[in-house]
Design an enzyme around this catalytic site. Structure first.
Site, PDB file in Angstrom:
ATOM      1  N   LYS A   1      -8.425   8.101   2.059  1.00 61.78           N
ATOM      2  CA  LYS A   1      -7.236   8.730   2.752  1.00 61.78           C
ATOM      3  C   LYS A   1      -8.636  10.537   2.784  1.00 61.78           C
ATOM      4  CE  LYS A   1      -3.766   6.658  -0.242  1.00 61.78           C
ATOM      5  NZ  LYS A   1      -2.866   6.155   0.576  1.00 61.78           N
TER       6      LYS A   1
ATOM      7  N   ASP B   1      -3.375  -2.774 -10.446  1.00 63.40           N
ATOM      8  CA  ASP B   1      -3.005  -2.693  -9.388  1.00 63.40           C
ATOM      9  C   ASP B   1      -3.445  -1.799  -8.613  1.00 63.40           C
ATOM     10  OD1 ASP B   1      -2.110  -3.407  -6.813  1.00 63.40           O
ATOM     11  OD2 ASP B   1      -0.270  -2.728  -7.577  1.00 63.40           O
TER      12      ASP B   1
ATOM     13  N   HIS C   1      -7.707   2.136  -8.344  1.00 60.73           N
ATOM     14  CA  HIS C   1      -7.333   3.454  -6.909  1.00 60.73           C
ATOM     15  C   HIS C   1      -7.208   5.256  -8.062  1.00 60.73           C
ATOM     16  CE1 HIS C   1      -6.372   0.813  -4.509  1.00 60.73           C
ATOM     17  NE2 HIS C   1      -5.094   0.917  -4.034  1.00 60.73           N
TER      18      HIS C   1
HETATM   19  C1  BG6 Z   1      -2.545  -1.217  -3.039  1.00 61.05           C
HETATM   20  C2  BG6 Z   1      -1.385  -1.249  -3.666  1.00 61.05           C
HETATM   21  O1  BG6 Z   1      -3.506  -1.597  -3.251  1.00 61.05           O
HETATM   22  O2  BG6 Z   1      -1.632   0.798  -2.789  1.00 61.05           O
HETATM   23  C3  BG6 Z   1      -0.111  -1.252  -4.084  1.00 61.05           C
HETATM   24  O3  BG6 Z   1      -1.368  -2.791  -3.915  1.00 61.05           O
HETATM   25  C4  BG6 Z   1       0.221   0.331  -3.534  1.00 61.05           C
HETATM   26  O4  BG6 Z   1       0.010  -2.513  -5.087  1.00 61.05           O
HETATM   27  C5  BG6 Z   1      -0.362   0.544  -2.485  1.00 61.05           C
HETATM   28  O5  BG6 Z   1       2.105   0.196  -3.392  1.00 61.05           O
HETATM   29  C6  BG6 Z   1      -0.300   1.893  -2.288  1.00 61.05           C
HETATM   30  O6  BG6 Z   1      -1.047   2.622  -0.811  1.00 61.05           O
HETATM   31  P1  BG6 Z   1      -0.405   3.846  -0.357  1.00 61.05           P
HETATM   32  O7  BG6 Z   1      -1.786   3.544   0.965  1.00 61.05           O
HETATM   33  O8  BG6 Z   1       0.649   3.517   0.576  1.00 61.05           O
HETATM   34  O9  BG6 Z   1      -0.251   4.963  -0.862  1.00 61.05           O
END
Ligand code: BG6
Length: 487
Positions: free
Chosen positions: A185, A238, A243
């Site tokens: 991002k 997840d 993240h």
């Molecule tokens: C994904 C997860 O990696 O990231 C999801 O598996 C989540 O559960 C998503 O909703 C969120 O990503 P973004 O880019 O939409 O914030």
């Protein structure tokens, strides 16, 4: 179309083997992303071989890809651009096996008539990943190739170590790109620019000036069609172990010696090494009401759809500074912020009732939404007689610069980097194993899940977790919108 500067894309044409080509991620992100990269000229030549369990032919795959672009692509698809892209697509059902895949790759390579590279993208569930890796080995497709692996990279330390060692039987570590799309991002990379390209903030980026940090990623969405995946994963695996911890590393790391993959990974791994193990009593697990009744969910499920926790980085820069992380499904708002709360001044000459401190400490906030936003909020004087203080803010939004159109979506950026062999924004086996290691106690003795109402901010216990501080979300004021007068 803007001209692509030299050196931004890969040097060689690419054969992409997209495994899981008809799946959710491929349809939502990967095919639209590849289409954008191909049709804007970022890649000097590209052929995409879709692979999946679906028994379809190449026409079936083209149809599926076209509908994915129409449904999920954020950019317009012209007929000419589609025709060119469609011609680059091929398809091999998984059941056809290694020889058929090899043939398709050779066909694609011959069509370039020049030196090219292979990019294997594995968008498959964790239990299928190793089977595909072995098939790629059997098909003799390891040479001149790189492999992109989707998370989760294991489910605990033991499984991550096993996965990595099995992977290393076929691919060298330099060929493996473990993707964490949050690092792709634009605003995540902007954290590095903000911290290390300016003289103003880095001197105060430490325990002497920062009181605490929040990384808060509430989501309004629910499971969609992912119950099978989510039931085995839950919010911690997840979102957090991938993240949120990766973002934490960008926020907390020391300046790397160079903006290169090895120095950056080294500094991130040092943060992970300094992380104290997560203590279950510093964790709130939640589950939204109604989750157990959803299709594909165990009626007695203990899977958390929400998690908030406090963690510590025990090094000279951060000792004693709590990091609060929160994320969950079906919450009140969808946001992705990092908020840094500064220490209060040591003494205040402002009289009680003046408003000083009444709206929390001064903060620096990064919004990780697709184009970067940032805000520095501080106390200032309310106009008029006397000395009344209000919380004011300086806000920056990339959209206001007119450059937001140049932003690559996270997956686009990372696919391009993998094609170029640039590992700067990818995670390492060592880093991932360490994150599982600090998670061990929590995974073995998780606190009970507490129910929360859909559309709320999670179980009530999140407030005790962060006390005496308060969650920065919901914002007391919305982001300023330059198009709205008076905002
Ligand atoms: C994904 C997860 O990696 O990231 C999801 O598996 C989540 O559960 C998503 O909703 C969120 O990503 P973004 O880019 O939409 O914030």
């Amino acid at each position: 179309m803007a001209k692509i500067p030299p050196g931004v894309g890969p040097r060689f044409p690419q054969v992409v083997v997209l495994v899981g080509a008809t799946g959710d991620l491929a349809r939502r992100k990967l095919l639209p992303g590849l289409f954008h990269l191909c049709s804007t000229g970022f890649i000097p030549g590209c052929r995409i071989i879709g692979v999946s369990l679906d028994e379809i032919d190449v026409e079936g795959f083209r149809k599926s890809a076209r509908s994915a672009l129409d449904e999920f692509g954020s950019r317009k698809v012209t007929q000419a651009a589609w025709d060119t892209f469609a011609a680059t697509l091929d398809y091999v059902p998984l059941s056809a096996g290694a020889p058929a895949l090899r043939e398709a790759v050779e066909r694609a390579e011959q069509s370039f008539g020049a030196e090219c590279r292979r990019l294997h993208y594995l968008s498959v569930p964790p239990n299928a990943a190793l089977t595909v890796v072995r098939m790629l080995g059997e098909a003799g497709l390891v040479e001149r190739s790189r492999i992109v692996m989707e998370k989760p990279f294991g489910t605990d330390l033991k499984s991550a170590v096993t996965l990595n060692s099995k992977l290393h039987e076929v691919f060298q570590e330099e060929q493996i790109f473990r993707i964490d799309h949050f690092l792709g991002k634009e605003p995540a990379q902007n954290i590095l620019a903000f911290r290390f390209a300016n003289g103003l903030f880095e001197p105060i980026w430490n325990r002497n000036f920062i009181d605490h940090v929040q990384i808060d990623v509430p989501e309004t969405l629910g499971l969609g069609k992912r119950a099978g995946f989510y039931e085995q994963t839950g919010a911690y695996r997840d979102m957090v172990v991938t993240h949120l911890f990766q973002i934490l590393a960008f926020m907390a790391m020391e300046p790397p010696t160079a903006l290169d993959p090895a120095p950056i990974s080294e500094e991130k791994n040092k943060v992970f090494r300094s992380m104290e193990p997560i203590v279950p009593s510093d964790v709130v697990r939640g589950q939204y009401m109604g989750y157990r009744g959803e299709e594909g969910v165990d009626p007695d499920s203990d899977t958390e759809t929400f998690i908030a926790l406090k963690c510590h980085i025990d090094n000279w820069r951060w000792a004693g500074v709590p990091f609060y992380l929160r994320t969950g499904k079906r919450l009140a708002e969808g946001q992705r912020i990092i908020s840094i709360a500064f220490r209060e001044p040591p003494k205040s000459m402002f009289p009680p009732g003046s408003g000083v401190g009444a709206q929390g400490p001064d903060h620096l906030t990064f919004d990780l939404a697709d184009a970067s936003k940032m805000s520095l909020s501080f106390y200032g004087k309310r106009p008029g007689p006397g000395m009344r203080l209000d919380k004011l803010s300086l806000q920056f939004a990339m959209r206001d610069t007119g450059l937001a159109g140049e932003v690559l979506e996270a997956y686009e950026r990372l696919i391009l980097d993998a094609m170029r062999g640039d590992r700067t924004l990818f995670t390492t086996a060592e880093g991932i194993e360490r994150l599982w290691e600090v998670s061990t106690h929590l995974l073995e003795s998780p606190p009970p899940v507490r129910l929360y109402e859909q559309g709320s901010w999670g179980p009530k216990a999140v407030h005790q977790l962060i006390a005496p501080h308060a969650w920065r979300l919901p914002f007391e004021r919305a982001w300023r919108d330059p198009n709205k007068a008076g905002s």
